[in-house]
Motif scaffolding. Structure first.
Motif, PDB file in Angstrom:
ATOM      1  N   ASP A  38      -3.477  36.655  17.693  1.00 58.31           N
ATOM      2  CA  ASP A  38      -2.142  37.156  17.337  1.00 58.31           C
ATOM      3  C   ASP A  38      -1.860  38.495  18.004  1.00 58.31           C
ATOM      4  N   GLU A  39      -2.887  39.304  18.196  1.00 60.32           N
ATOM      5  CA  GLU A  39      -2.734  40.611  18.834  1.00 60.32           C
ATOM      6  C   GLU A  39      -3.485  40.608  20.160  1.00 60.32           C
ATOM      7  N   LEU A  40      -2.798  41.039  21.209  1.00 56.37           N
ATOM      8  CA  LEU A  40      -3.402  41.111  22.542  1.00 56.37           C
ATOM      9  C   LEU A  40      -3.316  42.538  23.064  1.00 56.37           C
TER      10      LEU A  40
ATOM     11  N   GLU B 206       3.666  32.928  24.238  1.00 61.15           N
ATOM     12  CA  GLU B 206       4.016  32.206  23.010  1.00 61.15           C
ATOM     13  C   GLU B 206       3.831  30.706  23.192  1.00 61.15           C
ATOM     14  N   GLU B 207       4.126  30.209  24.385  1.00 65.19           N
ATOM     15  CA  GLU B 207       3.903  28.789  24.678  1.00 65.19           C
ATOM     16  C   GLU B 207       2.432  28.432  24.491  1.00 65.19           C
ATOM     17  N   GLN B 208       1.532  29.302  24.958  1.00 60.40           N
ATOM     18  CA  GLN B 208       0.100  29.017  24.844  1.00 60.40           C
ATOM     19  C   GLN B 208      -0.385  29.154  23.402  1.00 60.40           C
ATOM     20  N   ARG B 209       0.230  30.038  22.631  1.00 61.45           N
ATOM     21  CA  ARG B 209      -0.129  30.114  21.212  1.00 61.45           C
ATOM     22  C   ARG B 209       0.176  28.786  20.517  1.00 61.45           C
ATOM     23  N   ARG B 210       1.331  28.232  20.805  1.00 63.18           N
ATOM     24  CA  ARG B 210       1.693  26.930  20.206  1.00 63.18           C
ATOM     25  C   ARG B 210       0.737  25.842  20.674  1.00 63.18           C
ATOM     26  N   ARG B 211       0.410  25.884  21.927  1.00 67.84           N
ATOM     27  CA  ARG B 211      -0.467  24.859  22.488  1.00 67.84           C
ATOM     28  C   ARG B 211      -1.839  24.906  21.819  1.00 67.84           C
ATOM     29  N   GLY B 212      -2.378  26.094  21.624  1.00 66.46           N
ATOM     30  CA  GLY B 212      -3.683  26.223  20.990  1.00 66.46           C
ATOM     31  C   GLY B 212      -3.698  25.637  19.594  1.00 66.46           C
TER      32      GLY B 212
ATOM     33  N   GLU C 176      -9.413  28.668  25.132  1.00 73.27           N
ATOM     34  CA  GLU C 176      -8.090  28.985  24.583  1.00 73.27           C
ATOM     35  C   GLU C 176      -7.062  28.992  25.713  1.00 73.27           C
ATOM     36  N   PRO C 177      -5.874  28.458  25.479  1.00 73.41           N
ATOM     37  CA  PRO C 177      -4.953  28.136  26.568  1.00 73.41           C
ATOM     38  C   PRO C 177      -4.374  29.318  27.317  1.00 73.41           C
ATOM     39  N   LEU C 178      -4.319  30.499  26.733  1.00 69.32           N
ATOM     40  CA  LEU C 178      -3.783  31.638  27.484  1.00 69.32           C
ATOM     41  C   LEU C 178      -4.738  32.052  28.600  1.00 69.32           C
TER      42      LEU C 178
ATOM     43  N   ARG D  64     -12.732  43.997  44.248  1.00 70.25           N
ATOM     44  CA  ARG D  64     -11.962  45.218  44.064  1.00 70.25           C
ATOM     45  C   ARG D  64     -11.794  45.577  42.585  1.00 70.25           C
ATOM     46  N   ARG D  65     -12.069  44.623  41.694  1.00 65.35           N
ATOM     47  CA  ARG D  65     -12.008  44.859  40.247  1.00 65.35           C
ATOM     48  C   ARG D  65     -10.655  45.415  39.821  1.00 65.35           C
ATOM     49  N   GLY D  66      -9.594  44.727  40.241  1.00 64.89           N
ATOM     50  CA  GLY D  66      -8.252  45.190  39.924  1.00 64.89           C
ATOM     51  C   GLY D  66      -7.882  44.995  38.464  1.00 64.89           C
ATOM     52  N   GLU D  67      -6.682  45.460  38.117  1.00 62.98           N
ATOM     53  CA  GLU D  67      -6.211  45.401  36.730  1.00 62.98           C
ATOM     54  C   GLU D  67      -6.022  43.956  36.264  1.00 62.98           C
ATOM     55  N   ARG D  68      -6.424  43.694  35.037  1.00 62.74           N
ATOM     56  CA  ARG D  68      -6.188  42.382  34.440  1.00 62.74           C
ATOM     57  C   ARG D  68      -4.738  42.285  33.988  1.00 62.74           C
ATOM     58  N   PHE D  69      -4.285  41.077  33.717  1.00 61.09           N
ATOM     59  CA  PHE D  69      -2.853  40.899  33.467  1.00 61.09           C
ATOM     60  C   PHE D  69      -2.604  39.727  32.532  1.00 61.09           C
ATOM     61  N   TRP D  70      -1.386  39.662  32.020  1.00 58.87           N
ATOM     62  CA  TRP D  70      -0.886  38.545  31.222  1.00 58.87           C
ATOM     63  C   TRP D  70       0.340  37.946  31.906  1.00 58.87           C
TER      64      TRP D  70
END
Length: 360
Positions: free
Chosen positions: A301-303, A270-276, A118-120, A257-263
């Protein structure tokens, strides 16, 4: 020529390292089951991709690099069963280069294998991969365009499933184009079993213990690496990037270090939602052979809430950087101790004295 040749194009960051690690560790078993993985080492397929993509830097490369594709095709020509070529950088080839590669494999029946994601998740992981290759582009500005160059890897030229298939698939029947959507919620062995089954392998016979995931950095760690890269102007060689930036700094010191994940920012999500959605519609319309669930190519749809890289503060960067300096100081001490222990006993005391005295 081999009866059939599977060309695994990637995409990058779709479990390619995981699959290739299993394959290269199991070459005798592959041959026993009728599948040839040509070449002497894994890098032969990387170098072959550079030949196919007409990388201008090959002109000054060793002959082993420049002859990689011809060596692979020669091996395949003498094999009666199934052949496999696998490297994610083939995905960047132009339509003309792709068709020449397929023609070079004649009269074998060529099958394309495209592992997809998935593109995101793909976008976020590939941005991190670009940092491990000494890039400094912020995530907000990453992969805004499709490069026209077959030697540009970290952009949508290689990451966009539809664009890659439009260049590679036109000359082949849809039944010989195989799309394997990655299910990121499933155990990682699941993609191996689907990939191996496509090749006709008894996948349960393979030892998967030597394989490993290509893990990600946390949001602060990624920003630290991005800023460090700006000061690494003389780390131009692929060897320097691979050994020192990717392995030593990123994979061995920042990732653990297992740091925080991110977006990325919301507009890029939204660009990646369209791409998918475009990818799923395209694959269905073309009638390609799908091994898995196309719904896994859609961004949910929900992250869950996550930070953006732009939220990282200078204080957070400094905190990680200070810890990193302390860790690397220990690395240097341990290295010098190992070197001292490896020199002859008559020189060992002198070496340790020289280390303590700063080399005076």
């Amino acid at each position: 020529m081999a009866e059939r040749v599977f060309v695994h194009l990637g995409l990058p960051k779709t479990a390619t390292t995981y699959l290739q690690t299993i394959l290269w560790a199991s070459r005798p078993l592959l041959r026993e089951q009728g599948v040839l993985l040509p070449g002497e080492e894994r890098r032969d397929h990387l170098w072959a991709s550079r030949v196919v993509r007409e990388d201008p830097n090959l002109a000054g490369a060793p002959a082993r690099h420049r002859t990689a594709w011809s060596r692979l095709t020669q091996e395949l020509a003498g094999w009666p069963g199934t052949g496999l070529v696998s490297h994610e950088f083939f995905a960047a080839a132009s339509a003309e280069q792709a068709q020449r590669m397929i023609a070079d494999l004649a009269p074998a029946e060529v099958h394309l294998v495209v592992t997809a994601r998935e593109p995101l998740g793909l976008f976020t992981a590939s941005w991190q991969e670009s940092l491990k290759n000494r890039h400094t582009t912020p995530i907000e500005e990453y992969a805004l365009e499709v490069s026209p160059s077959p030697n540009a890897i970290w952009n949508w030229r290689t990451l966009d499933l539809r664009l890659v298939l439009q260049r590679w698939a036109p000359s082949l029947p849809a039944s010989q184009v195989h799309v394997l959507p990655l299910d990121t919620r499933a155990p990682r062995e699941e993609i191996w079993h689907r990939f191996g089954a496509l090749l006709g392998l008894d996948t349960e016979a393979f030892d998967l213990s030597g394989s490993f995931p290509n893990e990600s950095m946390g949001v602060v760690e990624a920003e630290v690496l991005r800023r460090v890269n700006a000061h690494l102007g003389d780390f131009q060689r692929a060897f320097d990037r691979g050994v020192y930036i990717r392995t030593f700094l990123a994979d061995e010191r920042l990732v653990p270090r297992r740091g925080e994940r991110f977006w990325p920012p919301q507009e890029r999500i939204e660009e990646q939602r369209r791409r998918g959605r475009e990818w799923v519609d395209f694959v269905r319309a073309e009638g390609y052979d799908v091994r898995g669930d196309l719904a896994n190519l859609l961004v949910p749809d929900e992250l869950e809430p996550r930070r953006e890289p732009s939220s990282v503060t200078d204080a957070e960067v400094a905190d990680v950087a200070v810890s990193l300096v302390a860790q690397m100081l220990g690395d240097v001490r341990d290295l010098r101790t190992r070197v001292a222990d490896e020199v002859s006993p008559s020189r060992r005391g002198w070496w340790r004295w020289r280390s303590r005295s700063g080399g005076r």
